[in-house]
Design an enzyme around this catalytic site. Sequence first.
Site, PDB file in Angstrom:
ATOM      1  N   CYS A  27       0.831  -1.207   0.000  1.00  0.00           N
ATOM      2  CA  CYS A  27       0.000   0.000   0.000  1.00  0.00           C
ATOM      3  C   CYS A  27       0.868   1.262   0.000  1.00  0.00           C
ATOM      4  O   CYS A  27       1.605   1.512   0.957  1.00  0.00           O
ATOM      5  CB  CYS A  27      -0.909  -0.062   1.238  1.00  0.00           C
ATOM      6  N   CYS A  30       0.207   3.703   2.844  1.00  0.00           N
ATOM      7  CA  CYS A  30       0.726   3.131   4.104  1.00  0.00           C
ATOM      8  C   CYS A  30       2.212   3.469   4.261  1.00  0.00           C
ATOM      9  O   CYS A  30       2.674   3.762   5.367  1.00  0.00           O
ATOM     10  CB  CYS A  30       0.550   1.614   4.129  1.00  0.00           C
TER      11      CYS A  30
END
Length: 106
Positions: A27, A30
């Site tokens: 991600c 993230c």
Amino acid sequence: MSTQQKTFNELISGDEPVLVDFFATWCGPCQMMQPILMDTAKQVGDKVKIIKVDVDKNQLAASNFQVRGVPTLILFQRGKVLWRQSGVVPAHQLVNVINENLLKVV
């Protein structure tokens, strides 16, 4: 119950507030949270413990807290959710959330 899950539950159930970053290695947003969390940790010191939970490796924990997207940040104290938000959150906002919630609990 696995030892890992028990450890997670023990962490979030203590008196010390815990900010959990539910993330995934694949991600992009993230990955943007990592330096933000480091900056937040510097600003709040030992007021809160910050831990990262990989949703792919800890699906039970993610499922238990209905984590549908990553990153999802949840602030716990004594097993209760004090605050949660999905998406990238700037350090100044995290610091404000932590300080506001600590004032409520004390």
